[in-house]
Design an enzyme around this catalytic site. Structure first.
Site, PDB file in Angstrom:
ATOM      1  N   CYS A  79      10.161  51.428  49.306  1.00  0.00           N
ATOM      2  CA  CYS A  79      10.674  50.112  49.085  1.00  0.00           C
ATOM      3  C   CYS A  79      10.113  49.118  47.940  1.00  0.00           C
ATOM      4  O   CYS A  79      10.184  49.633  46.906  1.00  0.00           O
ATOM      5  CB  CYS A  79      11.092  49.282  50.450  1.00  0.00           C
ATOM      6  N   HIS A 185      13.755  53.459  53.445  1.00  0.00           N
ATOM      7  CA  HIS A 185      12.731  53.396  54.389  1.00  0.00           C
ATOM      8  C   HIS A 185      12.778  54.628  55.180  1.00  0.00           C
ATOM      9  O   HIS A 185      13.431  54.767  56.392  1.00  0.00           O
ATOM     10  CB  HIS A 185      12.833  52.151  55.330  1.00  0.00           C
ATOM     11  N   GLU A 187      10.609  55.563  57.405  1.00  0.00           N
ATOM     12  CA  GLU A 187       9.949  54.928  58.960  1.00  0.00           C
ATOM     13  C   GLU A 187      11.218  54.342  59.768  1.00  0.00           C
ATOM     14  O   GLU A 187      11.218  54.177  60.718  1.00  0.00           O
ATOM     15  CB  GLU A 187       9.063  54.131  58.822  1.00  0.00           C
TER      16      GLU A 187
END
Lengths: 209, 258
Positions: A79, A185, A187
């Site tokens: 990001c 992202h 994650e």
């Protein structure tokens, strides 16, 4: 040990939890020594580019990041952590960034007012070049994005994934040698995002498949 | 193409998920962590948790629960209810939530919301609004904002409030129709349309989802970026897969693989 670079630019807990879920030993740290000695480095970040660059400068981390990248340590930018690798960003009235990847970061300007800013949610990533970090991930898989600015690399061969939003196909994945970076992202991107981290943990930092 | 998000809403009281109609008559549904994992594995795109008694009981949000959710799922989730300070926001985000949802607090202390957006980033701050239909003069949109779970009227017009929220720096607005909540009779279409066109940040429709047709209507006709679902999946009548298949068949852009 994997260093998750902490420069007070947002919430790193979810990165740590994703690495925990894979059984990888990681540490959220701003300590130059720990970052230098890490096997791998994750460089996340949310928020504004200007604040991010100031925080990096205050923590004296710019040189440390250059050093680990120069040495070939597998490096994952996420990001704002991707955006800061570029030469400059339009954000905050123009921000000089790290200059590790040629190109600039621009604001989305949707022609349709119903295309909202930030670009927030799940969008497909077209894999325009093969890479070990895409291993086991189907082309056009969706990942979770949240950002108002996008990276525009100068060298097209550095673009590995693209995503369509606000009338453009922007670079959602770039790679240069041992540096791999995603605008989305991983994650936050479910099982498929976790697979990308798993691939990162196995990656030797070389672009070949 | 950016896909439309389906967001199951879990109202939590004493560590149990509950669901009521128009914010009343709550029944118990299950364990929040188990339900979060079930919906996440089932293909939902995001989740939202409301600690529905924290505010009334004057206690902070259940942070331990937020930590457990963050460990258990790998998709974004928002947490609301009982957020009263910047420290509360920090605690929730640091525990692993992607977003904090504020509602009454934004009306009472807008400056605090603006400061939260500056400190943590706009994308972390979601404004929940509970508008109710009104015929009273002075409400251009015909909807007045209520707070504290519909108990208090504020005198704020729903559209003015949405625009002000955007100026405050919030990253997203959830339009929760009090009139439609839990009725499963469809979203408040006109209200959602007005808000979606009034702001340049994403708008989430909430309250009233009962069928796939309702979701098609809110995405296609009034351009919601995301929709909150509760009763229709909590009762087991629909799975998320079934809902997504229906939306895909109707040509709505939806995340297909997970």
């Amino acid at each position: 040990m994997i260093a998750i670079v902490d420069y007070k630019a947002g919430n790193l807990t979810s990165v740590k939890l994703a690495l925990d879920a894979l059984g990888a030993e990681s540490r959220i740290t701003s300590d130059p020594g720990r970052i230098r000695s890490a096997e791998r480095v994750v460089f996340p970040g949310v928020g504004a580019a200007g604040a991010g660059m100031r925080a990096l400068a205050e923590a004296n981390l710019g040189l440390v990041l250059r050093e680990v990248i120069g040495r070939g340590t597998p490096f994952l930018g996420v990001c704002v952590g991707m955006q800061l690798l570029f030469d400059r960003s339009e954000e905050d009235g123009g921000t000089k960034c790290l200059g590790l990847i040629e190109g600039e970061v621009r604001r989305f300007v949707p022609s349709n007012p119903l295309e909202k800013i930030p670009h927030m949610g799940w969008n497909a990533v077209r894999q325009v070049r093969p890479h070990p970090l895409f291993s086991g991930i189907e082309d056009e898989s969706e990942f979770y994005f949240v950002h108002s600015y996008y990276c525009a690399p100068l060298v097209p061969s550095g673009i590995f994934g693209t995503t369509r939003y606000a009338d453009i196909d922007f670079a959602s994945v770039v790679c240069r040698e041992n540096v791999f970076a995603t605008q989305f992202h991983p994650e936050r991107s479910g099982r498929i995002g976790l697979r990308l981290y798993e691939n990162f943990l196995r990656w030797d930092g070389r672009p070949g498949c | 193409m950016l896909t439309k998000r389906l967001i199951p809403c879990l109202d939590v009281r004493n560590r149990r998920v509950t669901k009521g109609v128009k914010f009343q008559n709550n029944v118990e549904l299950g364990d929040p962590i188990e339900m979060a994992v079930g919906y996440s594995d089932g293909g939902c795109d995001e989740l939202v948790f409301y600690d529905i008694t924290a505010s009334a009981e004057g206690r902070p949000i259940d942070i331990e629960m937020v930590r457990e959710v963050a460990k258990a799922i790998r998709i974004p989730f928002a947490v609301g209810g009982g957020i009263a300070s910047l420290d509360d926001m920090y605690d929730v985000l640091h525990a692993g939530a992607e977003k904090v949802s504020v509602n009454s607090l934004a009306v009472v202390d807008p400056e605090l919301i603006a400061e939260g957006a500056r400190q943590f980033g706009s994308q972390c701050i979601v404004l929940g609004m509970d508008p109710v239909k009104t015929d009273a003069p002075g409400f251009g949109s015909g909807y007045e904002i209520t707070i504290r779970g519909f108990r208090e009227r504020t005198g704020l017009d729903a559209l003015d409030w949405a625009r002000r929220a955007q100026e405050m720096g919030v990253g997203e607005v959830v339009v929760n129709s009090v009139d439609a909540d839990g009725t499963r009779q469809g979203f408040e279409q006109e209200l959602t349309r007005m808000v979606a066109h009034a702001v340049t940040i994403p708008v989430v429709a909430s309250g009233g989802a009962g069928t796939i047709q309702h979701l098609i209507a809110v995405f296609e006709e009034v351009h919601a970026d995301a929709a909150i679902i509760a009763s229709m999946i909590h009762t087991g009548e629909y799975t998320i897969r079934q809902i997504k298949d229906g939306l895909i068949a109707a040509g709505i852009p939806i995340r297909k693989k997970w």
